[in-house]
Design a protein around this motif. Structure first.
Motif, PDB file in Angstrom:
ATOM      1  N   UNK A  22      55.920 119.294   6.196  1.00 56.54           N
ATOM      2  CA  UNK A  22      54.591 118.699   6.174  1.00 56.54           C
ATOM      3  C   UNK A  22      54.700 117.227   5.797  1.00 56.54           C
ATOM      4  N   UNK A  23      54.165 116.317   6.599  1.00 57.95           N
ATOM      5  CA  UNK A  23      54.168 114.912   6.172  1.00 57.95           C
ATOM      6  C   UNK A  23      53.416 114.777   4.839  1.00 57.95           C
ATOM      7  N   UNK A  24      54.122 114.295   3.810  1.00 57.82           N
ATOM      8  CA  UNK A  24      53.487 114.149   2.500  1.00 57.82           C
ATOM      9  C   UNK A  24      52.723 112.830   2.415  1.00 57.82           C
ATOM     10  N   UNK A  25      53.233 111.850   3.149  1.00 59.17           N
ATOM     11  CA  UNK A  25      52.545 110.560   3.196  1.00 59.17           C
ATOM     12  C   UNK A  25      52.139 110.298   4.638  1.00 59.17           C
ATOM     13  N   UNK A  26      51.099 109.540   4.787  1.00 60.42           N
ATOM     14  CA  UNK A  26      50.548 109.334   6.112  1.00 60.42           C
ATOM     15  C   UNK A  26      50.572 107.854   6.456  1.00 60.42           C
ATOM     16  N   UNK A  27      51.088 107.540   7.656  1.00 58.48           N
ATOM     17  CA  UNK A  27      51.106 106.149   8.100  1.00 58.48           C
ATOM     18  C   UNK A  27      49.794 105.741   8.763  1.00 58.48           C
ATOM     19  N   UNK A  28      49.236 106.660   9.523  1.00 61.20           N
ATOM     20  CA  UNK A  28      47.995 106.330  10.236  1.00 61.20           C
ATOM     21  C   UNK A  28      46.989 107.450  10.058  1.00 61.20           C
ATOM     22  N   UNK A  29      45.765 107.043   9.802  1.00 64.26           N
ATOM     23  CA  UNK A  29      44.692 108.034   9.661  1.00 64.26           C
ATOM     24  C   UNK A  29      43.653 107.819  10.748  1.00 64.26           C
ATOM     25  N   UNK A  30      43.207 108.909  11.310  1.00 63.13           N
ATOM     26  CA  UNK A  30      42.146 108.844  12.312  1.00 63.13           C
ATOM     27  C   UNK A  30      41.038 109.806  11.917  1.00 63.13           C
ATOM     28  N   UNK A  31      39.853 109.458  12.310  1.00 60.81           N
ATOM     29  CA  UNK A  31      38.689 110.329  12.091  1.00 60.81           C
ATOM     30  C   UNK A  31      37.953 110.436  13.412  1.00 60.81           C
ATOM     31  N   UNK A  32      37.907 111.621  13.963  1.00 60.22           N
ATOM     32  CA  UNK A  32      37.243 111.816  15.254  1.00 60.22           C
ATOM     33  C   UNK A  32      36.087 112.801  15.098  1.00 60.22           C
ATOM     34  N   UNK A  33      34.971 112.435  15.656  1.00 67.55           N
ATOM     35  CA  UNK A  33      33.907 113.424  15.764  1.00 67.55           C
ATOM     36  C   UNK A  33      34.067 114.165  17.076  1.00 67.55           C
ATOM     37  N   UNK A  34      33.800 115.439  17.053  1.00 69.95           N
ATOM     38  CA  UNK A  34      33.837 116.226  18.286  1.00 69.95           C
ATOM     39  C   UNK A  34      32.526 116.991  18.379  1.00 69.95           C
ATOM     40  N   UNK A  35      31.983 117.037  19.563  1.00 70.28           N
ATOM     41  CA  UNK A  35      30.754 117.807  19.668  1.00 70.28           C
ATOM     42  C   UNK A  35      30.039 117.604  20.974  1.00 70.28           C
ATOM     43  N   UNK A  36      28.901 118.241  21.046  1.00 72.87           N
ATOM     44  CA  UNK A  36      28.072 118.170  22.236  1.00 72.87           C
ATOM     45  C   UNK A  36      26.895 117.264  21.958  1.00 72.87           C
ATOM     46  N   UNK A  37      26.373 116.715  23.020  1.00 73.96           N
ATOM     47  CA  UNK A  37      25.144 115.948  22.918  1.00 73.96           C
ATOM     48  C   UNK A  37      24.470 116.054  24.254  1.00 73.96           C
ATOM     49  N   UNK A  38      23.342 115.393  24.400  1.00 76.31           N
ATOM     50  CA  UNK A  38      22.731 115.366  25.722  1.00 76.31           C
ATOM     51  C   UNK A  38      22.675 113.929  26.182  1.00 76.31           C
ATOM     52  N   UNK A  39      22.685 113.754  27.488  1.00 77.51           N
ATOM     53  CA  UNK A  39      22.390 112.437  28.034  1.00 77.51           C
ATOM     54  C   UNK A  39      20.897 112.382  28.292  1.00 77.51           C
ATOM     55  N   UNK A  40      20.172 111.273  28.124  1.00 75.85           N
ATOM     56  CA  UNK A  40      20.753 110.028  27.664  1.00 75.85           C
ATOM     57  C   UNK A  40      21.248 110.126  26.232  1.00 75.85           C
ATOM     58  N   UNK A  41      22.111 109.216  25.914  1.00 72.60           N
ATOM     59  CA  UNK A  41      22.776 109.277  24.630  1.00 72.60           C
ATOM     60  C   UNK A  41      21.804 109.131  23.476  1.00 72.60           C
ATOM     61  N   UNK A  42      22.104 109.792  22.380  1.00 75.45           N
ATOM     62  CA  UNK A  42      21.356 109.500  21.158  1.00 75.45           C
ATOM     63  C   UNK A  42      21.538 108.021  20.786  1.00 75.45           C
ATOM     64  N   UNK A  43      20.588 107.476  20.084  1.00 65.90           N
ATOM     65  CA  UNK A  43      20.659 106.064  19.691  1.00 65.90           C
ATOM     66  C   UNK A  43      21.965 105.812  18.939  1.00 65.90           C
ATOM     67  N   UNK A  44      22.529 104.650  19.126  1.00 63.16           N
ATOM     68  CA  UNK A  44      23.776 104.236  18.454  1.00 63.16           C
ATOM     69  C   UNK A  44      25.008 104.940  18.987  1.00 63.16           C
ATOM     70  N   UNK A  45      24.898 105.634  20.090  1.00 58.14           N
ATOM     71  CA  UNK A  45      26.091 106.268  20.619  1.00 58.14           C
ATOM     72  C   UNK A  45      26.363 105.777  22.023  1.00 58.14           C
ATOM     73  N   UNK A  46      27.623 105.712  22.350  1.00 55.52           N
ATOM     74  CA  UNK A  46      28.026 105.366  23.696  1.00 55.52           C
ATOM     75  C   UNK A  46      28.432 106.651  24.372  1.00 55.52           C
ATOM     76  N   UNK A  47      27.760 107.011  25.413  1.00 59.38           N
ATOM     77  CA  UNK A  47      28.159 108.204  26.126  1.00 59.38           C
ATOM     78  C   UNK A  47      28.567 107.790  27.527  1.00 59.38           C
ATOM     79  N   UNK A  48      29.631 108.401  27.991  1.00 58.11           N
ATOM     80  CA  UNK A  48      30.032 108.164  29.365  1.00 58.11           C
ATOM     81  C   UNK A  48      30.024 109.500  30.080  1.00 58.11           C
ATOM     82  N   UNK A  49      30.544 109.474  31.294  1.00 62.30           N
ATOM     83  CA  UNK A  49      30.604 110.734  32.011  1.00 62.30           C
ATOM     84  C   UNK A  49      29.319 111.000  32.758  1.00 62.30           C
ATOM     85  N   UNK A  50      29.073 112.267  33.073  1.00 62.36           N
ATOM     86  CA  UNK A  50      27.950 112.618  33.941  1.00 62.36           C
ATOM     87  C   UNK A  50      26.643 112.076  33.385  1.00 62.36           C
ATOM     88  N   UNK A  51      25.776 111.627  34.257  1.00 65.41           N
ATOM     89  CA  UNK A  51      24.602 110.914  33.758  1.00 65.41           C
ATOM     90  C   UNK A  51      23.295 111.621  34.070  1.00 65.41           C
TER      91      UNK A  51
END
Ligand code: C2O
Length: 537
Positions: A334-363
């Motif tokens: 197990x890596x005890x120390x971390x060189x790079x950290x990422x935080x990703x949100x995963x989920x569903x939404x509807x288009x048009x995008x909610x405010x403050x979000x960039x959505x791509x893909x089917x429109x």
């Protein structure tokens, strides 16, 4: 290791289930597809020959593919698809892995019919960390659709919802007695009393996490995603699409004059439409040959009980019991120390995008979209790995992919001497359309699941609770419904690696992305050059 040759001829085959016959894409005419067996250390040369009209690509789910990303298989990520009449030899060596994995088509929704077990035995002479089982049985969970797969994906993409609902779940391709016109297609596991069986469970379903249980029998979990775990007993297990689980089944010491059912049914928390039905199979004891065990006497029938459809508490408790074996022979690195950290949100939404979000893909304005860090991935028209290797620019579609949508980028520690970077990734379910569990799969790596929780991840408090001693190591993890999961891995495998929700409908809506892992400084840390027969787009 030795070199093993396989050939998968991709053909159309008529298959009948639920009194419905359809011509479907299969490998060597088999459904589920043929079993591929090798040992740790072996080199596999698997020739895939495309005899159908569809473009084809095969992924070896969970294989590390160290430096051999060209053989990984996701279409337009590591290769252009194999076109009609063409073939491609997937060439890779199995390094440091043994257990149950699987293979499946990785283009469109063809994996609904094109999948099979990939079984890696330990090196010759190396025992399992448990007593040798009497027999080993793969059981693949799948979904049967009466309709044509391409029609189903088009519906999912056009309507942004159902009907992408399957007509039945299957065990080794068999739908069992609870569906119409289906009793003759029932999976039977025939066993002898007083023996230990190793069941190699694989969830190949397109869109459903599944509970599984065998009535009146305990299952001892010994391995997940081709990594040994600390054994523990359970009556019921949960397995997400993409995951594999090895369990030991100890049969009763004496012949029981009874029938035991095994059942699988979904665990679902989202709001979409899905198949809420049950597949049944039968655990059947072979009667002693010298006995007069009656077919006259009525046999009692035992049925297992499965948790409620949305039993997230069960899911959390079950997954927290999974711990890497981490003994002297199988270390948890197990890596005890971390060189790079990422935080990703995963989920569903509807288009048009909610405010403050960039959505791509089917429109289409009413349809669902799915995203990682608010970006819905759209497939490129050429393979990203090729573009990367040859320095072309046309495979890169979101060079501005946000690495941190919510918490600021946090780089700690010094770059290590070699170029292997330890990565921490927190995956947060956005719950915008209601909390939903997403089984995230990372190609090319195993990762350690160091933490999970409900609600919002707290970067100040939660890391203190991380398990850096014996976290489970795997390739697919359920991001808890309404919660988060933290994983760590060593970025030691140069290439382009797909990461996506293994619910196929979410993948189609855009819940996918690719990691670019650069070559190391030493020649043996570089991606090998592409094979000559690599398909062209
Ligand atoms: Cu099993 Cu990218 O998939």
């Amino acid at each position: 290791g030795i070199t093993r040759h396989y050939q998968l001829d991709i053909n159309l085959q008529n298959v009948t289930r639920l009194c419905h016959t359809k011509s479907m894409v299969t490998a060597n005419g088999q459904f589920p597809g043929p079993r591929i067996v090798a040992r740790e250390g072996d080199n596999l040369l698997i020739r895939v020959v495309n005899h159908v009209q569809n473009n084809i690509s095969i992924h070896w789910h969970g294989i590390r593919q160290l430096r051999s990303g060209w053989a990984d298989g996701p279409a337009y990520i590591t290769q252009c698809p194999i076109q009609t009449g063409q073939s491609y030899v997937y060439n890779y060596t199995i390094v440091g892995q043994r257990g149950t994995l699987w293979w499946h088509a990785h283009i469109s929704w063809l994996r609904s019919t094109l999948y099979g077990p990939l079984i890696i035995l330990p090196k010759r002479g190396v025992p399992y960390p448990f007593a040798k089982p009497y027999k080993e049985i793969p059981i693949i969970f799948g979904e049967w659709f009466n309709a044509d797969t391409e029609a189903i994906i088009n519906q999912a993409l056009q309507t942004g919802g159902g009907p992408n609902v399957s007509d039945a779940y299957t065990l080794n391709g068999l739908s069992g007695p609870l569906y119409n016109c289906s009793a003759k297609d029932t999976f039977k596991l025939k066993v002898k009393p007083g023996k230990t069986y190793l069941l190699r469970l694989i969830n190949a379903a397109l869109n459903d996490e599944l509970f599984f249980s065998i009535a009146n029998h305990t299952l001892k979990i010994v391995e997940v995603d081709a990594v040994y775990v600390k054994p523990f007993d359970t009556e019921i297990l949960l397995i997400t699409p993409g995951q594999t689980t090895n369990v030991l089944l100890q049969t009763k010491p004496n012949f029981p004059n009874a029938t035991f059912l095994m059942t699988a049914r979904p665990y679902a928390t989202g709001q979409g439409t899905f198949d809420n039905s049950t597949v049944e199979g039968i655990l059947e004891y072979e009667s002693p040959s010298n006995s007069i065990h009656s077919s006259i006497k009525k046999l009692p029938l035992f049925k297992p009980t499965l948790p409620a459809l949305n039993d997230t508490a069960f899911a959390a408790t079950f997954t927290s019991k999974l711990r890497s074996l981490a003994n002297a022979q199988f270390l948890a690195n197990v890596p005890q120390n971390v060189d790079k950290k990422f935080f990703f949100t995963v989920g569903l939404g509807t288009n048009p995008c909610p405010i403050n979000q960039t959505c791509q893909g089917p429109s289409n304005t009413t349809m669902f979209s799915a995203s990682v860090n608010n970006v819905s991935f759209t497939m490129p028209t050429t393979a990203i790995l090729q573009s990367h290797f040859f320095g072309q620019s046309n495979g890169v579609y979101t060079p501005d992919f946000p690495t941190t949508p919510i918490v600021p980028f946090n780089y700690t520690g010094n770059p290590p001497n070699n170029t292997m970077v330890s990565v921490e990734l927190v995956l947060q379910d956005t719950s915008i359309l209601g909390a939903e569990s997403h089984p995230l799969h990372l190609h090319g790596f195993n990762f350690y699941v160091v933490g999970q929780g409900f609600g919002n991840y707290d970067p100040n408090k939660d890391p203190a609770k991380f398990n850096l001693v014996d976290p489970v190591e795997r390739n697919t993890v359920g991001v808890p419904s309404g919660g988060w999961v933290a994983i760590r891995f060593l970025a030691d495998n140069p290439g382009v690696w797909f990461m996506h929700c293994h619910l196929e409908v979410h993948t189609s809506w855009g819940l996918k992305m690719a990691w670019l892992v650069l070559d190391g400084k030493l020649p043996n840390q570089n991606l090998l050059p592409p094979p000559a027969d690599l398909p062209k787009c």
